[in-house]
Design a protein around this motif. Structure first.
Motif, PDB file in Angstrom:
ATOM      1  N   HIS A 104       0.877  -1.176   0.000  1.00  0.00           N
ATOM      2  CA  HIS A 104       0.000   0.000   0.000  1.00  0.00           C
ATOM      3  C   HIS A 104       0.907   1.217   0.000  1.00  0.00           C
ATOM      4  N   THR A 105       0.505   2.250  -0.718  1.00  0.00           N
ATOM      5  CA  THR A 105       1.381   3.425  -0.858  1.00  0.00           C
ATOM      6  C   THR A 105       1.742   4.047   0.489  1.00  0.00           C
ATOM      7  N   SER A 106       0.869   3.904   1.502  1.00  0.00           N
ATOM      8  CA  SER A 106       1.155   4.515   2.810  1.00  0.00           C
ATOM      9  C   SER A 106       1.978   3.601   3.711  1.00  0.00           C
ATOM     10  N   GLN A 107       2.351   2.433   3.205  1.00  0.00           N
ATOM     11  CA  GLN A 107       3.146   1.507   4.019  1.00  0.00           C
ATOM     12  C   GLN A 107       4.277   0.908   3.174  1.00  0.00           C
ATOM     13  N   PHE A 108       4.930   1.786   2.444  1.00  0.00           N
ATOM     14  CA  PHE A 108       6.010   1.330   1.574  1.00  0.00           C
ATOM     15  C   PHE A 108       7.247   0.997   2.402  1.00  0.00           C
ATOM     16  N   PRO A 109       8.006  -0.022   1.985  1.00  0.00           N
ATOM     17  CA  PRO A 109       9.236  -0.327   2.727  1.00  0.00           C
ATOM     18  C   PRO A 109      10.235   0.830   2.646  1.00  0.00           C
ATOM     19  N   LYS A 110      10.981   1.027   3.736  1.00  0.00           N
ATOM     20  CA  LYS A 110      11.964   2.120   3.778  1.00  0.00           C
ATOM     21  C   LYS A 110      13.012   1.980   2.679  1.00  0.00           C
ATOM     22  N   THR A 111      13.324   0.749   2.335  1.00  0.00           N
ATOM     23  CA  THR A 111      14.360   0.498   1.328  1.00  0.00           C
ATOM     24  C   THR A 111      13.852   0.750  -0.088  1.00  0.00           C
ATOM     25  N   GLY A 112      12.532   1.027  -0.207  1.00  0.00           N
ATOM     26  CA  GLY A 112      11.956   1.228  -1.535  1.00  0.00           C
ATOM     27  C   GLY A 112      11.634  -0.106  -2.190  1.00  0.00           C
ATOM     28  N   VAL A 113      11.107  -0.046  -3.384  1.00  0.00           N
ATOM     29  CA  VAL A 113      10.759  -1.239  -4.156  1.00  0.00           C
ATOM     30  C   VAL A 113      11.376  -1.105  -5.538  1.00  0.00           C
ATOM     31  N   ASP A 114      12.066  -2.146  -5.979  1.00  0.00           N
ATOM     32  CA  ASP A 114      12.674  -2.124  -7.316  1.00  0.00           C
ATOM     33  C   ASP A 114      11.677  -2.704  -8.324  1.00  0.00           C
ATOM     34  N   PHE A 115      11.193  -1.848  -9.216  1.00  0.00           N
ATOM     35  CA  PHE A 115      10.202  -2.279 -10.209  1.00  0.00           C
ATOM     36  C   PHE A 115      10.853  -2.708 -11.529  1.00  0.00           C
ATOM     37  N   THR A 116      12.187  -2.675 -11.593  1.00  0.00           N
ATOM     38  CA  THR A 116      12.888  -2.978 -12.843  1.00  0.00           C
ATOM     39  C   THR A 116      12.505  -4.357 -13.366  1.00  0.00           C
ATOM     40  N   ALA A 117      12.142  -4.399 -14.651  1.00  0.00           N
ATOM     41  CA  ALA A 117      11.811  -5.648 -15.355  1.00  0.00           C
ATOM     42  C   ALA A 117      10.614  -6.378 -14.742  1.00  0.00           C
ATOM     43  N   LYS A 118       9.787  -5.644 -14.001  1.00  0.00           N
ATOM     44  CA  LYS A 118       8.629  -6.269 -13.339  1.00  0.00           C
ATOM     45  C   LYS A 118       7.323  -5.866 -14.027  1.00  0.00           C
ATOM     46  N   ARG A 119       6.358  -6.775 -13.934  1.00  0.00           N
ATOM     47  CA  ARG A 119       4.992  -6.467 -14.374  1.00  0.00           C
ATOM     48  C   ARG A 119       4.261  -5.938 -13.137  1.00  0.00           C
ATOM     49  N   VAL A 120       3.822  -4.685 -13.226  1.00  0.00           N
ATOM     50  CA  VAL A 120       3.297  -3.997 -12.039  1.00  0.00           C
ATOM     51  C   VAL A 120       1.852  -3.552 -12.274  1.00  0.00           C
ATOM     52  N   ALA A 121       1.045  -3.657 -11.208  1.00  0.00           N
ATOM     53  CA  ALA A 121      -0.309  -3.093 -11.222  1.00  0.00           C
ATOM     54  C   ALA A 121      -0.371  -1.974 -10.197  1.00  0.00           C
ATOM     55  N   VAL A 122      -1.018  -0.875 -10.564  1.00  0.00           N
ATOM     56  CA  VAL A 122      -1.375   0.156  -9.573  1.00  0.00           C
ATOM     57  C   VAL A 122      -2.897   0.206  -9.530  1.00  0.00           C
ATOM     58  N   VAL A 123      -3.448   0.025  -8.339  1.00  0.00           N
ATOM     59  CA  VAL A 123      -4.896   0.064  -8.149  1.00  0.00           C
ATOM     60  C   VAL A 123      -5.250   1.411  -7.522  1.00  0.00           C
ATOM     61  N   GLY A 124      -5.961   2.248  -8.285  1.00  0.00           N
ATOM     62  CA  GLY A 124      -6.326   3.578  -7.798  1.00  0.00           C
ATOM     63  C   GLY A 124      -5.771   4.668  -8.693  1.00  0.00           C
ATOM     64  N   THR A 125      -6.504   5.784  -8.771  1.00  0.00           N
ATOM     65  CA  THR A 125      -6.059   6.928  -9.585  1.00  0.00           C
ATOM     66  C   THR A 125      -6.328   8.247  -8.859  1.00  0.00           C
ATOM     67  N   GLY A 126      -6.216   8.235  -7.526  1.00  0.00           N
ATOM     68  CA  GLY A 126      -6.351   9.464  -6.747  1.00  0.00           C
ATOM     69  C   GLY A 126      -5.041  10.233  -6.723  1.00  0.00           C
TER      70      GLY A 126
END
Length: 538
Positions: free
Chosen positions: A165-187
């Motif tokens: 969840h965007t409000s509980q992201f890991p401190k180290t960040g997330v590496d999206f490189t070469a990943k298939r990603v979904a974002v749910v929401g457009t606020g």
């Protein structure tokens, strides 16, 4: 004072902007013994928890700061018009160090409950670390957007990839490189995150339930001469934002959008659009929030911008909001948001046209009868706003009455700062105060100053208890609802109305007063000057 002496004069819950300002004010102005409990491992509040890609404030940095430290206004240099999360966090860390605030803060500690002891006339506060302390005053500084909303999607537990969840992201960040990603929401959060994630991900799919009217942020470095001029004028800036409608240097055009020639109106729209930020939302024609025809002129301008920016007409139509008036939902500021949907690696799945999310599967998301496969899902699904963080505290007032029971049909407050039946409880930027409709530091400082002066006045007059009267509370709730009913705001299914949480009572949560936060400040000051009218003191 009735009963035994409390452990603390005041307990403050939360160490974001509100908690920092409240501690500083009570401790250093009044000399009170104050304890701050914070669930995170340092100060920051919303800027500690929200560290998703692209997280930054959307008020201009020169007013998104404390104004009570006049020297720091001169010394601190923001790097951009809208600073990113790490920079705001480092600012708050700097303030905490500069004023030696952490010695009165306890981190990694969540308040699990508090009840008012009528016999002893004090609050008993409990934490998940086993603390049980007493305090004369209990002050909530929990923020308006801190109770995370993760919709109960069927099958989430079976997803084999990673989800955040965007409000509980890991401190180290997330590496999206070469990943298939979904974002749910457009606020507003998703609008910041989507362009950033799209730059990294192999493929990004955006799941949209409701399209948003976005306006450009126009972020970047601020002209050094402008920075210098603002620093030289800070006394006047502070006065202006404190007296303004929205806690910002934005003022409505004192004309009707319907009365001016088309060319003049278009020029004004262009000017605001090019300026970026909240100008188009908060400095538009004065009848935009009241008159459907005036509102439609603003909405049409944005629709034309979307159609010009998004190359695929079918995608553009999906991104055009339908079914609500412009400005009645929280205004997202965008940087390359619409342009992102021109990228080959970005797909938009719209609930209305492609079908809503049905379930989360082991491989990804099923929507409209089709399964989409992902390595990572990011939920940008917002918060149980304003009332959620306060209900989560498990507060009990007189007679053991639970706050969540008293608010079963929506919030009942006096000025958004006090609740009948809950003596010596103050809620900084609580529901039915201007809060989220303003530049938050301005709203926070107004409440902090008012609470400090109230406690000081009580001490000087020998009072130990203050409580909103039911009559004053009922009149305030009616006033809040009456004012907003004259606008277009209640027509939208927004989080301002609690509409994003299933089963949450549908009621306008902040206060859209006749003169905004400036008028509200005057109202609060008048109440104090009349011996705290609407409050029972003992």
């Amino acid at each position: 004072m009735a009963g035994a002496a409390p452990d603390f004069d005041a307990v403050v819950i939360g160490a974001g902007f509100s908690g920092i300002a409240m501690l500083k004010s009570l401790r250093d102005k009044l000399g009170l013994k104050v304890k701050v409990y914070e669930a995170g491992d340092t100060v920051g509040g919303t800027w500690y928890w929200n560290r998703y890609p692209g997280a930054r404030c959307d008020s201009d940095s020169y007013i998104y700061c404390f104004t009570w430290d006049r020297q720091l206004l001169q010394d601190w240099e923001w790097t951009e018009r809208y600073p990113e999360q790490p920079e705001i966090l480092s600012y708050l860390e700097h303030v905490a160090r500069r004023h030696d605030l952490k010695r009165d803060m306890q981190f990694n500690t969540r308040v699990t409950g508090a009840e008012f002891d009528e016999g002893a006339n004090l609050w008993r506060v409990h934490t998940d670390k086993g603390d049980s302390v007493t305090a004369r005053f209990l002050i909530t500084a929990v923020g308006t957007l801190s109770a995370t909303n993760i919709p109960p999607f069927k099958g989430l537990e079976q997803f084999k990839g990673k989800w955040y969840h965007t409000s509980q992201f890991p401190k180290t960040g997330v590496d999206f490189t070469a990943k298939r990603v979904a974002v749910v929401g457009t606020g507003a959060t998703a609008v910041q995150a989507i362009p950033e994630i799209a730059q990294q991900a192999k493929h990004l799919t955006v799941f949209q339930r409701t399209a948003n009217y976005c306006v450009p942020a126009r972020n970047g470095k601020v002209d050094p001469d402008l920075v210098k001029a603002r620093k030289a004028d800070y006394d006047n800036i502070v006065k202006r934002i404190r007296e303004s409608f929205f806690g910002q240097e934005h003022y409505f055009i004192p004309k009707s959008a319907l009365e001016v020639p088309d060319e003049e109106r278009e020029r004004e729209f262009d000017r605001m659009w090019d300026a970026g930020g909240f100008a188009f939302w908060l400095a538009n024609y004065q009848d935009m929030f009241f008159d459907q025809r005036a509102n439609e002129l603003c909405a049409d301008y944005i629709r034309r911008k979307i159609r010009r920016t998004v190359k695929d007409p079918a995608v553009a139509e999906k991104l055009i909001p339908k079914g609500y008036y412009y400005g009645t939902k929280r205004q997202p500021l965008d940087t390359n948001y619409y342009e992102t949907f021109n990228k080959d690696n970005v797909l938009l799945v719209d609930a209305a046209t492609d079908g809503p999310i049905e379930e989360i599967t082991g491989k990804g998301i099923r929507a409209g009868g089709k399964e989409y496969e992902f390595d990572i899902i990011v939920f940008a699904t917002g918060f149980d706003a304003m009332t959620g963080p306060l209900k989560a505290l498990n507060l009990r007032g007189r007679g053991g009455r639970k706050l969540e029971e008293q608010w079963a049909d929506g919030p009942h407050t006096y000025l958004g700062i006090a609740v009948a039946g809950f003596p010596n409880l103050f809620t900084i930027t609580g529901p039915q105060s201007p809060s989220v409709l303003t530049n938050m530091p301005v709203a926070i400082e107004q409440h902090v100053e008012w609470i400090t002066e109230c406690i000081d006045a009580m001490r000087k007059s020998g009072k130990t208890s203050i409580e909103a009267t039911p009559d004053a509370q009922d009149q305030w709730v009616a006033h809040v609802n009456e004012v907003v009913s004259q606008t277009l705001m209640p027509s939208a299914n927004s989080w301002y109305m609690g509409a994003n949480i299933p089963g949450k009572p549908r009621t306008f949560l902040p206060y859209l007063g006749p003169e905004g936060v400036g008028g509200y400040r005057k109202k609060c000051d008048e109440i104090a000057a009349k011996g705290y009218e609407g409050f029972a003191l003992a």
